[in-house]
Design a protein around this motif. Structure first.
Motif, short mmCIF file in Angstrom:
data_model
loop_
_atom_site.label_atom_id
_atom_site.label_comp_id
_atom_site.label_asym_id
_atom_site.label_seq_id
_atom_site.Cartn_x
_atom_site.Cartn_y
_atom_site.Cartn_z
N CYS A 34 0.83 -1.21 0.00
CA CYS A 34 0.00 0.00 0.00
C CYS A 34 0.86 1.25 0.00
O CYS A 34 1.91 1.31 0.67
CB CYS A 34 -0.90 0.03 1.24
SG CYS A 34 -2.32 -1.08 1.18
N THR A 39 -5.71 2.47 1.65
CA THR A 39 -6.22 1.65 2.75
C THR A 39 -6.11 0.16 2.46
O THR A 39 -6.04 -0.64 3.39
CB THR A 39 -7.69 1.99 3.05
OG1 THR A 39 -8.46 1.77 1.86
CG2 THR A 39 -7.83 3.45 3.48
N THR A 40 -6.07 -0.22 1.19
CA THR A 40 -6.00 -1.64 0.85
C THR A 40 -5.39 -1.82 -0.54
O THR A 40 -5.52 -0.94 -1.40
CB THR A 40 -7.39 -2.31 0.91
OG1 THR A 40 -7.28 -3.70 0.63
CG2 THR A 40 -8.33 -1.68 -0.11
N SER A 42 -4.30 -5.36 -3.32
CA SER A 42 -4.17 -6.80 -3.54
C SER A 42 -3.24 -7.06 -4.72
O SER A 42 -3.10 -6.22 -5.62
CB SER A 42 -5.54 -7.43 -3.84
OG SER A 42 -6.41 -7.30 -2.74
N LYS A 69 -3.49 -9.81 0.16
CA LYS A 69 -4.25 -8.59 0.36
C LYS A 69 -3.73 -7.87 1.59
O LYS A 69 -3.67 -8.45 2.68
CB LYS A 69 -5.74 -8.90 0.53
CG LYS A 69 -6.62 -7.65 0.66
CD LYS A 69 -8.10 -8.02 0.74
CE LYS A 69 -8.98 -6.78 0.82
NZ LYS A 69 -10.42 -7.13 0.88
N GLU A 71 -4.28 -4.68 4.17
CA GLU A 71 -5.26 -3.70 4.64
C GLU A 71 -4.64 -2.88 5.77
O GLU A 71 -4.04 -3.44 6.69
CB GLU A 71 -6.51 -4.41 5.17
CG GLU A 71 -7.31 -5.13 4.10
CD GLU A 71 -8.50 -5.87 4.70
OE1 GLU A 71 -9.64 -5.43 4.44
OE2 GLU A 71 -8.29 -6.87 5.41
N SER A 120 -0.46 -2.68 9.30
CA SER A 120 -0.97 -3.40 8.13
C SER A 120 -1.33 -4.83 8.52
O SER A 120 -0.62 -5.47 9.29
CB SER A 120 0.08 -3.43 7.01
OG SER A 120 0.26 -2.15 6.45
#
Length: 308
Positions: A34, A39-40, A42, A69, A71, A120
Motif C-alpha cells: 500500500c 487503505t488496501t 491486492s 491482500k 489492509e 498493516s
C-alpha cells in the motif's frame, strides 16, 4: 500445502492455460505494498513464499496461485476520538455546531493523516486452476473471499469463464434424506458427528449439533418437525473429512493418515519438495473427490456448461 477449505468454481466452457502464460499474466498484477494514502491493495505473490519467485507453482497440470491482500488498520475508537476532539475545538473556536456532513469530512482528513502510521494486516488466499478437471478451487472460508480471488484473477487474465457448480437437486434435500434414510448415500461417503438444521419457515430457528450420532432419535425428532439439514460433516473414501454446506462450500478439510504417510516419505529437509509433494497429493485426491461428491449429491447440473 494442504488447503483448509475448498470453494469450487466450474469452468463454464473449455478453458486451458499454460503455466508460462499464466505466470506472464499474473506478473502484470504482482503484489505491491500500500502507498501512504491507500487503505488496501491486492496482488499476486509466489505460492512458495520465501522458497520461490514464480507466481505459479504447477504440478501435473494443476496451477497453484496465491493472492495477497494488505489492509491498513485504523482502530475505530481512535479515529472517533480524534474526530470528536477536532469537532469540539471548532465549536469552541467558532461558536457554532459542527454538523454531520462536516464531521464526515473531518473523519476523512483524520484517516488520511493516520494512514502512513497505521498497522498493516496481510492475508493470503490460495487457489489452483485445474483445467483438465474443469474447476477452479479456492482455499477460502467464505464465498466473498473466494469471489474476490476469482474477480482478481479474471481481471488479470482478461477472461475467466467460471461459475459455482450446480447440482440437480438441492443439497439440503439430499443431506436431509441421508439423515432420515429416505435417500441412500454411496459407500464412499460416511456421515460424521456434526450437522446444522434449519427450520425453512421465514422466522425459523437453527439447531447446531456436534459430537452426536446423527441417526439418533434426538436428530430424528427435529427432522420429523420439518427441519432441514444445511450443513453436514462427512468423510470421503476414508481419506478426507470436512463439513459441507448447502452452497457446496467445503470447510475444515482434513486429509487422512494415508496421504500424510505418503508425504512423510519425502525428504523432510527439502521444503520445496515437501510443498510440491503435498500439493500433488492434495490435488489428485480432490480430483477424485469433487466429481464423486457432486454425483453423490444427485449429479451435476451441466445445462449452463458449454461442452467441447
Amino acid at each position: 500445502m494442504w488447503f483448509r477449505n475448498a470453494r469450487l468454481f466450474r469452468f463454464s466452457k473449455p478453458f486451458d492455460i499454460s503455466a508460462e502464460e499464466l505466470e506472464e499474466k499474473l506478473q502484470a498484477d504482482a503484489f505491491k505494498p500500500c502507498g501512504p494514502q491507500e487503505t488496501t491493495r491486492s496482488g499476486w505473490v509466489p505460492p512458495l513464499g520465501k522458497h520461490g519467485e514464480q507466481l505459479v507453482h504447477s504440478a501435473n497440470g494443476y496451477h497453484l496461485i496465491c493472492l495477497r491482500k494488505e489492509e491498513k488498520i485504523l482502530p475505530g475508537p481512535v479515529v472517533k476520538e480524534a474526530v470528536e476532539e477536532r469537532a469540539e475545538a471548532i465549536e469552541l473556536e467558532q461558536s457554532r455546531k459542527v454538523r454531520r456532513k462536516e464531521k464526515d469530512e473531518i473523519k476523512e482528513q483524520v484517516m488520511l493523516e493516520m494512514l502512513p502510521q497505521a498497522f498493516s494486516r496481510n492475508r493470503r488466499c490460495y487457489a489452483y486452476l485445474a483445467p483438465q478437471d474443469g474447476f477452479l478451487v479456492v482455499d477460502a472460508g467464505s464465498a466473498k473471499q473466494a469471489d474476490d480471488l476469482a474477480s482478481t484473477l479474471r481481471k488479470s487474465l482478461g477472461s475467466l469463464p467460471v461459475r459455482p457448480p450446480a447440482v440437480e437437486q438441492a443439497p439440503a434435500f439430499t443431506f436431509t434424506g441421508w439423515l432420515n434414510e429416505t435417500v441412500d448415500h454411496p459407500a464412499t461417503v460416511v456421515l460424521g458427528s456434526e450437522c446444522e438444521l434449519k427450520d425453512p419457515s421465514e422466522d425459523g430457528g437453527v439447531v447446531r449439533c456436534k459430537g452426536l450420532d446423527l441417526k439418533a432419535e434426538e436428530i430424528r425428532n427435529h427432522l420429523d418437525a420439518g427441519m432441514q439439514v444445511t450443513k453436514l460433516a462427512l468423510t470421503w473414501d476414508d481419506n478426507v473429512s470436512f463439513v459441507l454446506d448447502e452452497e457446496l462450500g467445503i470447510r475444515r478439510l482434513k486429509f487422512g493418515e494415508t496421504l500424510q504417510d505418503q508425504l512423510e516419505e519425502v525428504d523432510g529437509d527439502d521444503a520445496v519438495a515437501r510443498f510440491d509433494a503435498a500439493f500433488t497429493l492434495m490435488t489428485l485426491e480432490l480430483s477424485r473427490m469433487i466429481p464423486g461428491l457432486l454425483d453423490a449429491l444427485g449429479g451435476e447440473d451441466r445445462s449452463a456448461i458449454v461442452e467441447e
